[in-house]
Design an enzyme around this catalytic site. Sequence first.
Site: not given
Ligand code: UDX
Length: 424
Positions: A123, A152, A154-155, A253, A256, A263, A266, A330
């Site tokens: 990124t 990318e 990916l989650r 939605l 939490g 990601c 940052k 992280r």
């Molecule tokens: C994210 C993006 O979804 C992904 O497309 C990108 O490539 C990288 O960043 P990731 O960091 O793996 O992916 O996690 P994600 O599932 O998006 O959740 C991010 C944070 O938001 C987590 O701490 C999660 O617990 C929180 N979250 C997510 C919530 O608090 N509520 C939600 O409804 C969704």
Amino acid sequence: MKITIIGTGYVGLPTGAGLASLGHDVTCVDCVKDTIETLKAGKVTLYEKGLEELLTSGMTSGHLHFTCSIEKEVVRGAQVIIIAVGTPENLRTGEADLSYLFAAVEQVAKKLEGPAVVAIKSTVPVGTGDEVERFIRKTNPRVQAEIISLPEFLREGYAVHDFFHPKRIVVGTQSEKVRSLIREMYAPLSPAPKMLFVSRRSSELIKYASNAFLAMKIHYINEMADLCEAAGANIHEVSRGMGADTRIGSAFLQPGPGYGGSCFPKDTKALLHMARKHGINLSLVRSTILGNEERRKLMAIKILKSVEDIQRPRIAIWGLAFKEGTDDCRESPAIGIIQYIITHSAATVVAYDPKAMQNAHKLLGDSIKYASNKEAAAQGADMLVILTGWDDFISPDLKKLKMIMNTSRIMDLRFTMSLTGSSF
Ligand code: UDX
């Protein structure tokens, strides 16, 4: 197709293993020797569902290779060189630190002989592709590299699934030839993914704009959760009602303890920094960042308030990873909340996470106690707090907890979002 991937982290490794399983000849490069040795031995270096199996099958089929340095033979003949190194936050300025990216690009520029596509998956701020192009030209004017942006999405925790079922593949290049090469690279995916061909700058920005939007959505629902709690409404009902409108959508939605991970925190900061450089004020992104940071403190204060009648409370924490399905800590809200608790109170914290204990220990050291399972963490505790949404933590056995806890109070910040620390 011969593909080289530089960086074997949470993005590079699933991508490399995924592309190998599509039949490509993939070499993954990482400068950390231990990582490569572990991978060569067929072991994973990070927890990601289905990754170990994918690695094993890639290595058995002979399509997946690992090496430590970007030597000539690693880039020779590679049609696509994917850069997937980290672009961590510069803690002083908030912008993306591109030093790993340029170190990799320099190596590629020095070793590349024939023409190749250099795809930036890391990124990176808008305009980085242009900078990389200039840098390569300066380092080695003979090189014929086509620099593209291939962000990318990916989650973590679902990276293998997301590789095979991407919502879209964004490709930033104006070259028709390169577009068909990337189309060919993903052609074995079934069903065929939606491919979005845009300019390189747009592609770079799509990644930040998407992540910041999702972060904003989370921050918004978290603010609504606070309002629901104060006003006697139920946030889950509100969230369901909002999500039923397809213009809003039900994803992201879930209220939490705030968003975390490598990601969102940052990328929102880097986007803000980038916009400032261009003279643009992103007020929504700014208040999302501030609100999310504030939320950890707010949650920690709520936890401490629920045990304020106890002199040296013992607080059990279930969950240390930033979300379920990963060992990654992280920017985990759990870590921030625990750090606040232990620096601002006399409480003892005993924590358990099914996958993230090692990574949490790197951040928290011996400032807390670690339990070998969830019951051991709750044993003798005055309060239980659920901070990561692992399946195993849904609907805790209250009868059992009542027997083993000292005073039975629970605060679930993931599933039910009961903020008040109710007794049971
Ligand atoms: C994210 C993006 O979804 C992904 O497309 C990108 O490539 C990288 O960043 P990731 O960091 O793996 O992916 O996690 P994600 O599932 O998006 O959740 C991010 C944070 O938001 C987590 O701490 C999660 O617990 C929180 N979250 C997510 C919530 O608090 N509520 C939600 O409804 C969704």
